[in-house]
Design an enzyme around this catalytic site. Sequence first.
Site, PDB file in Angstrom:
ATOM      1  N   GLU A 381       0.785  -1.232   0.000  1.00  0.00           N
ATOM      2  CA  GLU A 381       0.000   0.000   0.000  1.00  0.00           C
ATOM      3  C   GLU A 381       0.822   1.290   0.000  1.00  0.00           C
ATOM      4  O   GLU A 381       0.746   2.098   0.937  1.00  0.00           O
ATOM      5  CB  GLU A 381      -0.968  -0.008   1.189  1.00  0.00           C
ATOM      6  CG  GLU A 381      -1.998  -1.115   1.086  1.00  0.00           C
ATOM      7  CD  GLU A 381      -2.993  -1.130   2.236  1.00  0.00           C
ATOM      8  OE1 GLU A 381      -2.817  -0.364   3.205  1.00  0.00           O
ATOM      9  OE2 GLU A 381      -3.951  -1.922   2.164  1.00  0.00           O
ATOM     10  N   GLU A 505      -5.560  -7.756  -0.937  1.00  0.00           N
ATOM     11  CA  GLU A 505      -6.321  -7.667   0.306  1.00  0.00           C
ATOM     12  C   GLU A 505      -7.745  -7.238   0.008  1.00  0.00           C
ATOM     13  O   GLU A 505      -7.974  -6.318  -0.778  1.00  0.00           O
ATOM     14  CB  GLU A 505      -5.700  -6.640   1.268  1.00  0.00           C
ATOM     15  CG  GLU A 505      -4.330  -6.997   1.796  1.00  0.00           C
ATOM     16  CD  GLU A 505      -3.792  -5.945   2.769  1.00  0.00           C
ATOM     17  OE1 GLU A 505      -4.606  -5.134   3.277  1.00  0.00           O
ATOM     18  OE2 GLU A 505      -2.574  -5.922   3.004  1.00  0.00           O
TER      19      GLU A 505
END
Length: 725
Positions: A381, A505
């Site tokens: 991320e 995710e």
Amino acid sequence: MLGAVRGSMGIDSRPMRTRIMQAQQSDGRRGFPTYAAVMVAGLLCAGAALGIAPAMAPAAEVAVAATDTVTAVVQPNSTWSSGWCGAIAVRNDGSRGVSPATVSFTLPAGATVRNVWNAEAATSGTRVTLGLPGGAHAPPAGAYSASGFCLTGSPAPPTAPGFTLAEGGAAVAAAPAPGTASTPVDGTAPTASPTPTATAAETPSSTAVPTPPPPFTAVATPLSTQGSSIVDAEGRPIVLQGVNWFGFETHNHAPHGLWSRDYKDMLAQIKSLGFNTIRLPFSLEALQSTSTTGIEYSNGRNAELAGRTPQEVMDIIIDEAGRQGLMIILDNHSQTDDGFMDDLWFGQGGFSEADWVAAWEALASRYADRPNVVAADLKNEPHGSATWGTGSATDWRRAAELAGNAVLAKAPDWLIIVEGIENKVAGGQQLNSHWWGGNLEGVRANPVRLSTPGRVVYSPHEYGPGVHAQPWFSSPQMASILADRWNKGFGYISDGGTAPILVGEFGGRDVGLDTVEGRWMRQFADYLGQHGTSWTFWSWNPNSGDTGGVLADDWKTVNADKMALLTSLQKRERIDFGGITDASSPPASSSTSAAATPAPPPATEPATESDPAPTSVAAPPAQSAGGLQVSVRPESSWDTGGCRATKVKNVTKAPIGNWTLTFTLAPGTTMTSSWNGTAAVAGASVTVTPPAWAAQVAPGQEVAVFGFCFSGGGEPTDVRATPVG
């Protein structure tokens, strides 16, 4: 940087004297001397100078080369019937620092170098020279000890070692000859000592690389990519369907839940529930550490993990996962422990970009021969100040190419997983906001370029209102907005055949139709299943605060509702999510995927750029084009350029193969990047050879193939596909 590399390889970074005094410990897993013993073997000739009595004689196969002040050691630290892996240590007993440049040796008969770490190998006949990294340095009364290698084809050790120093020292020959015991400078013979097995209470020992891999037959690896698909070694499409099992990135330095269960039992349950992959987050700090916490050893639990470093715990879990038929994705979740909130891949805890790349190189070298380790997720991320396509220090696309190519140099068969960023990308985008790591719109104008084709997989993360109350979750047109966002945000990459998508995710606590989070998760699971997209669910762990996990808080009971949804996803069944309610969209019962035809976003959606309508470039008549028609679709446009994608359709009743695509660039226009094809440019004329997976087009089939970006204001002309031969 050296500290990061040393830690990445699992080498004990405590003071040298501590390592020497612990030389009598052994690696209970493999029954051979620890890395500390390797260092002692090289120091027997200098024991008196250090004031330390030698604790044990070197093994007969130890190879040593020495001058008055510098000693180089090459010794196996794992062996099997057809090969072995060894560590290199260069010890400096002089009064000034030295920089070792090379270590050399002669291969035993039938042996070849399988892989090296923190070194470059050059072979001339049976002589191998390992060039050590530029930062290799042995300080006064210190050592350089971060490089090593593996041989295959013979269990015998190398012979005739030698080394050179960067300051121009001549090559130093072997002394003594391999196969003979060294004698300390005081003339006394060393006394061999027993090597007791390490226990949980002892300081963990470290080894340079794992033992040979266990058999892995669940999937024909290595994996690669073909267009929008991940394929196995035989070219068959495969969908990765897994879970995130976190903990290595926390201060525990080990997967969570081992305080309640044995790791083998945990892996067996993951496999039994139909998953084929584990995404394994880790921190760079954990790789440097020598200790773990949160592992229970009573009643024989986790016995193999006792006394291990975090890196060795990772070795054992990866190997057991392979035995149980599970693939592994390594995920660099953070630099420091529990540091997942940090936005970049450097600057946290003193880690530099070079440290990050070196850690990935070390992992790639360590696990290159593990057939169940299939991918490197380079950075979790990127967000905040991370950019895409800017060429700056914070350009994530640049950094992903740097690290990805470094990994492929050591592990050429791995997939390289690249997440997006959060904020605006160079070249323009169609959506105004994204999740952390979720903005992959930069791929339109600036795709990731790696030295090895067929390796890039792009990876968004997607969450529901339990993580953050995004504005679209409060809209009555939520389903249409979500479908539109997924198509524009990342779906275009796989739909256009650019590269596969793996959603690294997604997850939440609710999966029912009676909550917004449940409807979001059901719709996203349906989208993944209908698109054949790979995924790893967040998370296996129940202790993810905003999502929970597959397991309940007892770390054993399965959340039945979540698992029922994930089982439907594994089977790629249609999943009811309440349907798209917009009148302009197909009803939920339609055979068309709800995500395939989104309605225009309502006013409550953050403002987006309009999705340009497809523009067809007139193809020549079927007979003059050999039966192939071409359409061109704008992927993105801006004032000084744009990106275009092509589709080729066979309008005949017979298969067509070995074709080329040609077009002419407008005056003043240059092509800046391309994908899904090999382009040859001659002036304004461009000739494209399609990738192997698109070379044959069946009757009536349309393939989304070549795409390119250009600078300049003109559209390409005379676009046609022509059969060859």
